[in-house]
Design a protein around this motif. Sequence first.
Motif: not given
Lengths: 352, 292
Positions: B22-26, B29-33
Motif C-alpha cells: 500500500r502506498p504510504a500516505n502522508l 508518514i507524519l505519524r511515524w515521524t
Amino acid sequence: MADLSIRDLVKRYDKTQVLHGISLDVEDGEFVVFVGPSGCGKSTTLRMIAGLEEITSGEVSIAGRLVNNLEPKERDIAMVFQNYAIYPHMTVRKNIGFGLRTAKMPRADKERRIDEVAVILGMTDLLDRKPSQLSGGQRQRVAIGRAMVRDPAVFLFDEPLSNLDAQLRTQMRLEIKKLHQRVGNTIIFVTHDQVEAMTMADRIVIMKDGHIQQVGTPSEVYHSPANTFVARFIGAPSMNMLPGVVEDGGKIWLDSGTEVTLNTAAKPGQAVVLGVRPEDLYPGDGPALVRGPVLVREPLGAETLIYVGREGDEVIAKADGRTPPEVGEEVTLTAALENLHVFDAETGEALR
Amino acid sequence: MAVTEEIRPNADALLHAAPPRRPANLGQILRWTLLFLGGIAMVMPIAYMISTSLKWPHEVYNLQLIPDEPHLENYTYVLEDGRFYGWFINSIVIAVVTTVSNVLFDSLVGYTLCKFRFPGRYIVFIAILSTLMIPTEMLVIPWYLMSQQLGWLDTYWGIMFPGLMTAFGTFLMKQFFETVPDDFIEAARIDGLNELQIWWTVAMPLVKPALAALAIFVFLGNWTAFIWPLIVTNSVEMYTLPVGLSSFGDEADVAWELIMTGAAISTIPTLVVFLIFQRYIIQGVVMAGLKG
Ligand SMILES: Nc1ncnc2c1ncn2[C@@H]1O[C@H](COP(=O)(O)OP(=O)(O)OP(=O)(O)O)[C@@H](O)[C@H]1O
Ligand SMILES: [Mg+2]
C-alpha cells in the motif's frame, strides 16, 4: 401471626412523596409478587423492608418483630438484586459463602451448607469458577444461592430475571417457583412483568404511583379487577374498554349504540366503562358489543386476534384459528354477560 | 474438470507472492515521524545517563554517546560509598510508607465521598479538590515552619507528612469507586458486613487497577521528590537518594559521572514497582472488557 407485616408505609424524598401509605400482611411461606409500571415504588417498598432505605413513616414487622430500627443484617432477610451483585473477584463458592461470612458457625458447617445449596441449584461443578466464566442464568443462580445459604425468614427479589433473555427467564421463573415449594420461605418478588406475576405468585400486589391498587390471587386480580388500571395491567392483550351510560333497570347504553342489560350497582345516569377481555370477545350472535370492519389479523395458531372498529379506537377480539374473518369484513362482536366488567368512568373503580 | 483446474488458485504462487504494497500516505508518514521523534526524546536522557555513568570525569562534557573507554569504576565507587546505602534505605522507607498510606487513606476518603450521602459531602469534596491548585513551592515554607515548631525537622516523619495523603489520589479513587455498583455494597450490607469490611473486601478488590495506578504515581513521586526532602533534612544521614546524589562532588565541580551512576542504580526500584503493579492495570483493563 403474619410473617411480614407492613403498616402505612410512607416514603418521601425531600418534597416528593413516592409511597403513600402501603399496608400489607404476608403469611408465613407465601410467595407475594409486587407488580406495577416503572417508577411506581416497588423497589422502594422492597428496599424499605430490607432496611436499605430509610422509612419516612409507618411500620415494618418481620416474624412479629418490629424491624424499623434494625440494620439489614438483623432483619433475617436476604435479597437478590437485578444485576446479581455477585462479586467478580470471588469464586462461586466464595460468593455463595459470602452470606455466611458473619454467621457464627464452624467452618465445616459453612462448607456443608454451601455444598447443600450448590446441589439444590445444580451448581456443584461450577463452585470453583469465577463469575466471568458463567452464563447469565448461572450468575443469577449464584445470587440466589447466596441468599439461600442463610436460610432467611424472608427472601426479597428485585426484578431478578429482567437481565435474562426470554427463554431463560421462563426457565428461571419455573426454577424459583420450584425452589419456593422446596424450601418454603416467604418470598417477596418485584417485577414489572405481569406474566411473571401471574405465573409465580400466591398473591399479587398491584401498585401504581405509590399506592396499592389491588391485592389478590392471580385468579382474583384477573377475574375481578378492582379498577380499570388493574384490569388493563393484568392480561395481555389488555382488556377492551367500552364507554357507556347507565339507564333505568340496570341497562347500559354503550356509545356504540348497543344496549346491554347487566346486574350492576351503578346508578342511572352514571357514566361507566364496560370492560371485556379480548379472549372473552368473539364474533358471533348475542348482544352486539362492537360492530365494525376487521382492521388487522394476528394469527397465533390455535386462534387469531382480530382488531375491529375504527382506526385508533379499535378493540381486540379472539376469532377462530382456522376460519377467521377476512380483513375488511364487517363483524359483530359479542361476549357472555358474566364476562363483562363494569367500572365507574370517572374513578375507574369496579362497580360489581 | 478443466475449468475447476483453472480456477483453483496456485498455492505456491500465493505463498511466495509479495504482500500487497500500500502506498504510504502522508498522514502515516507524519505519524511515524512524530512517534520516532517522541521515542528519541524519551530514550535519549536514559541513554545519556547510562553513558555518562560509564565515563571518566574528563569525558563528561564530551557529549558523545559511546564513551571512549567505558568502565565500571563509578559503580564500584558509588556502591562502596557507605552514604549511598543510607540514602537508598531512606528513600525506600519513605516511598513505601507514603505509597501504602495513600493507597489506604485516599481510597477510604474517596470511598466515603462516593458512596455515602451526608450533609456537607459536596463541600468537603470541593475543599479537597481545591488544594490541588496550590503549588508545592508555596507550601514548602509553611511546612518548614510547622516542622520546626513540632520538632519534625530532619526526621522521616518530617519528610513524609506532606505526602501521606493526596488530594489527587482521593479524587482518583472517588472517581473509580463510582464504577462499583451500589448493589454490590448493599448486598454486602444485607449479608451483615460492617462498612469497613465492605470497603476492604468488596470495594477495594474491584478498584485494584486504580489502586495500582495510584501506587505507581505515589511511589514515583516520592522516590524522585527533591525540594521538600532537601529543605527538611539537615544531616547527610537523613538525605533521600535524589538529595544525596546531588551532593556528590565538591563546591568546585559537580561529579556528573557519579550522580548519573547513582541515578542509574536508583531507577531499579521504580522499574520493580512498575513491573509489579502494571500487571494489575492490564488485568483491570481485561476485566473491564468482560461484560457482567
Ligand atoms: N433517591 C431518590 N430521590 C428522589 N426520588 C427517588 C429516589 N429514588 C427513587 N425515587 C423515585 O421514587 C419512585 C419509585 O421508585 P422505585 O425505584 O421504587 O420504582 P420501581 O417501581 O422499582 O420502578 P422500576 O420498575 O423502574 O424499577 C420513582 O418515581 C423514582 O423517581
Ligand atoms: Mg425497581
